[in-house]
Design an enzyme around this catalytic site. Structure first.
Site, PDB file in Angstrom:
ATOM      1  N   ASP A 192       0.789  -1.133  -0.125  1.00  0.00           N
ATOM      2  CA  ASP A 192      -0.016   0.010  -0.069  1.00  0.00           C
ATOM      3  C   ASP A 192       0.791   1.312   0.020  1.00  0.00           C
ATOM      4  OD1 ASP A 192       0.422   0.093   2.872  1.00  0.00           O
ATOM      5  OD2 ASP A 192      -0.864  -1.455   2.971  1.00  0.00           O
ATOM      6  N   LYS A 214      -4.154   2.617   0.486  1.00  0.00           N
ATOM      7  CA  LYS A 214      -5.517   3.002   1.701  1.00  0.00           C
ATOM      8  C   LYS A 214      -4.919   4.345   2.013  1.00  0.00           C
ATOM      9  CE  LYS A 214      -5.264  -0.733   4.518  1.00  0.00           C
ATOM     10  NZ  LYS A 214      -5.642  -1.561   5.557  1.00  0.00           N
ATOM     11  N   ASP A 247       5.497  -1.718  10.908  1.00  0.00           N
ATOM     12  CA  ASP A 247       5.306  -3.020  11.473  1.00  0.00           C
ATOM     13  C   ASP A 247       3.976  -3.475  11.400  1.00  0.00           C
ATOM     14  OD1 ASP A 247       6.646  -5.067  13.737  1.00  0.00           O
ATOM     15  OD2 ASP A 247       4.305  -4.907  14.099  1.00  0.00           O
ATOM     16  N   THR A 275       8.650   0.201  13.366  1.00  0.00           N
ATOM     17  CA  THR A 275       7.537   0.994  13.364  1.00  0.00           C
ATOM     18  C   THR A 275       7.731   2.441  13.309  1.00  0.00           C
ATOM     19  OG1 THR A 275       5.255   1.021  14.380  1.00  0.00           O
ATOM     20  CG2 THR A 275       7.191   1.188  16.016  1.00  0.00           C
ATOM     21  N   MET A 326      -1.908   8.312  12.907  1.00  0.00           N
ATOM     22  CA  MET A 326      -3.041   8.569  12.478  1.00  0.00           C
ATOM     23  C   MET A 326      -3.959   9.691  12.940  1.00  0.00           C
ATOM     24  SD  MET A 326      -4.433   4.983  11.407  1.00  0.00           S
ATOM     25  CE  MET A 326      -4.264   4.238  13.126  1.00  0.00           C
ATOM     26  N   GLY A 355       8.595  10.685   8.180  1.00  0.00           N
ATOM     27  CA  GLY A 355       9.751  10.266   9.074  1.00  0.00           C
ATOM     28  C   GLY A 355      10.576   9.401   8.354  1.00  0.00           C
TER      29      GLY A 355
HETATM   30  N1  SAH Z   1       1.949  -0.094  10.531  1.00  0.00           N
HETATM   31  C1  SAH Z   1       2.465   1.189  10.833  1.00  0.00           C
HETATM   32  C2  SAH Z   1       1.344   2.044  11.012  1.00  0.00           C
HETATM   33  C3  SAH Z   1       0.081   2.267  10.039  1.00  0.00           C
HETATM   34  S1  SAH Z   1      -0.844   3.504  10.471  1.00  0.00           S
HETATM   35  C4  SAH Z   1       3.556   1.422  11.580  1.00  0.00           C
HETATM   36  O1  SAH Z   1       3.959   0.354  12.195  1.00  0.00           O
HETATM   37  O2  SAH Z   1       4.284   2.380  11.363  1.00  0.00           O
HETATM   38  C5  SAH Z   1      -0.502   4.651   9.601  1.00  0.00           C
HETATM   39  C6  SAH Z   1      -0.037   5.950  10.219  1.00  0.00           C
HETATM   40  O3  SAH Z   1       1.353   5.473  10.579  1.00  0.00           O
HETATM   41  C7  SAH Z   1       0.201   7.125   9.630  1.00  0.00           C
HETATM   42  O4  SAH Z   1      -1.047   7.856   9.793  1.00  0.00           O
HETATM   43  C8  SAH Z   1       1.204   7.899  10.587  1.00  0.00           C
HETATM   44  O5  SAH Z   1       0.610   8.408  11.633  1.00  0.00           O
HETATM   45  C9  SAH Z   1       2.116   6.944  10.818  1.00  0.00           C
HETATM   46  N2  SAH Z   1       3.086   6.895   9.814  1.00  0.00           N
HETATM   47  C10 SAH Z   1       3.618   5.620   8.844  1.00  0.00           C
HETATM   48  N3  SAH Z   1       4.763   5.891   8.485  1.00  0.00           N
HETATM   49  C11 SAH Z   1       5.107   7.337   8.794  1.00  0.00           C
HETATM   50  C12 SAH Z   1       6.160   8.031   8.546  1.00  0.00           C
HETATM   51  N4  SAH Z   1       7.235   7.625   7.548  1.00  0.00           N
HETATM   52  N5  SAH Z   1       6.216   9.300   9.193  1.00  0.00           N
HETATM   53  C13 SAH Z   1       5.287   9.643  10.040  1.00  0.00           C
HETATM   54  N6  SAH Z   1       4.413   8.849  10.510  1.00  0.00           N
HETATM   55  C14 SAH Z   1       4.236   7.784   9.767  1.00  0.00           C
END
Ligand code: SAH
Length: 398
Positions: A192, A214, A247, A275, A326, A355
């Site tokens: 995704d 998504k 993750d 994560t 989120m 990030g």
């Molecule tokens: N499984 C993912 C999270 C998915 S939910 C994990 O473990 O990181 C999606 C949310 O993750 C986004 O809305 C944001 O808040 C955060 N996110 C994912 N990648 C990011 C990034 N590179 N920088 C900042 N926030 C991030």
């Protein structure tokens, strides 16, 4: 045999050759050698002048019959050399024996397995077999033959499988070695929006790629349909990698996807990823815990339907770090609720956009400004709340 002919260069010297290397310190002579070679249609290398050369001499990593060549196209021999050293240490010495052995086994494998895909599965199984590699390295031929017969005799697992792989938050360097192996062996990769392009470049070239992007609030492909895609591909015998940002078990719906597979008896495994909280923390210089400021860290979903779903009183407690995933659209609510439940208005907060990627942006301020800060940032972004945020002033490095 080497014959030394001393004297001036003359074109006719090349008449009986099939390869020439011009290495004089005189550019004009080198050019003449190159022209004469061209006229006779023989290959010529001009040292340090790739444009005049019709072949190059790359650095090689020699595991004969396996050979890896590295060239920078004349732009940087030092870079090519460094890369060669890296590959040297990465590729085991006995790789040549493995290749030679595979060569001998080829026609037998062709007879044994009817289809290309069965053969590929067999070879992959053989090449990752540690006992075989060890025995080859030790030249223990009885053991090699034994293991080979075993591998040939046992049925190939033709059932598909699904591997849930965490891709990390963005920087491709944060993918795990195991994750990399999985995406290089996959027949199908279902991914995704949060999976970075750099990571998609590492996927096996002839794998099918299925985008099921998504976005918060807007699901391009409904979760139930994603579950069905995974199930269908695996039931067709495919090796499926479900690649997810960060993750898979942290706000990744990994659990839901596996339940469907579990129901259908499809084998699966999970490779964790870094994560977003870990990645953003490291790359923004904000430690999530600290002996003086935070004894615990809480990963919280900011995907709130009403403001009332979270235990705000608990979240507002001292000496912890809050990380909201989120949460961008709900930043104002988060600000209001935390303050309403007793958190100090000057609590440091940071919002980290994209990030760990080169586009990473961090805005920080006080809790009373969180709503405004969030307006300056785009998704994906993470909200970090806690005293540890102040450490960024000293620790930011990226
Ligand atoms: N499984 C993912 C999270 C998915 S939910 C994990 O473990 O990181 C999606 C949310 O993750 C986004 O809305 C944001 O808040 C955060 N996110 C994912 N990648 C990011 C990034 N590179 N920088 C900042 N926030 C991030």
């Amino acid at each position: 045999m080497l014959t030394l002919v001393e004297g001036e260069f003359t074109e006719t010297l090349l008449d009986a050759c099939w390869l020439a290397i011009a290495a004089t310190d005189n550019e004009a002579v080198n050019q003449r050698v190159s022209d004469a070679a061209e006229a006779r249609r023989i290959f010529c290398n001009v040292v340090d002048a790739p444009m005049q050369a019709s072949f190059i001499m790359p650095s090689i990593i020699d595991r004969s019959p396996l050979m890896v060549a590295v060239s920078s196209g004349g732009t940087s021999p030092v870079l090519a050399r460094l890369l060669r050293e890296k590959l040297e240490s990465l590729l085991p010495q006995h790789l040549g024996q493995v290749a030679r052995f595979a060569g001998k086994l080829r026609s037998r494998v062709k007879q044994h397995f009817a289809t290309v895909s069965e053969r590929r599965r067999f070879w992959e199984k053989l090449f990752v077999n540690d006992r075989l590699a060890q025995s080859l390295a030790n030249q223990d031929m009885p053991a090699v033959n034994n293991i080979t017969e075993q591998l040939l005799a046992e049925p190939l697992d033709s059932r598909g499988e699904v591997v849930l792989v965490g891709a990390g938050p963005g920087d491709a360097g944060l993918l795990t070695l195991k994750g990399l192996q999985q995406i290089q062996q996959a027949d199908v990769v279902v991914y995704d929006r949060l999976v970075s392009d750099d990571i998609m470049k590492l996927v096996r070239r002839d794998a099918d790629r299925v985008f099921v992007g998504k976005r918060a609030g807007y699901h391009c492909v409904p979760q139930a349909e994603i579950n069905q895609i995974l199930l269908r591909e695996a039931q067709n015998g495919k090796r499926v990698v479900r690649l997810k940002g960060g993750d898979p078990f942290i706000f990744g719906r990994g659990g839901e996807e596996l339940e469907t597979l579990c129901h259908a008896g499809i084998p699966f495994s999970v490779v964790p990823g870094i994560t977003a909280a870990s990645g953003c923390s490291a790359y923004s210089g904000i430690p999530l815990t600290h002996r003086d400021y935070a004894q615990s860290v809480r990963l919280v979903t900011g995907h709130l339907k009403t403001g009332g779903e979270l235990d705000w009183a608990n979240l507002a407690a001292e000496k912890q770090t809050l990380v909201f995933y989120m949460g961008l659209n709900q930043a104002a609510t988060i600000q209001a609720q935390l303050i309403a439940h007793g958190m100090q208005e000057d609590m440091p907060v940071a919002v980290v956009e994209n990030g760990t990627s080169v586009q990473q942006r961090v805005v920080n301020g006080r809790l009373s400004q969180l709503g405004e800060l969030a307006l300056q940032v785009e998704s994906p972004a993470l909200i970090i709340v806690g005293r540890v945020v102040a450490l960024r002033d000293k620790l930011k490095w990226f």
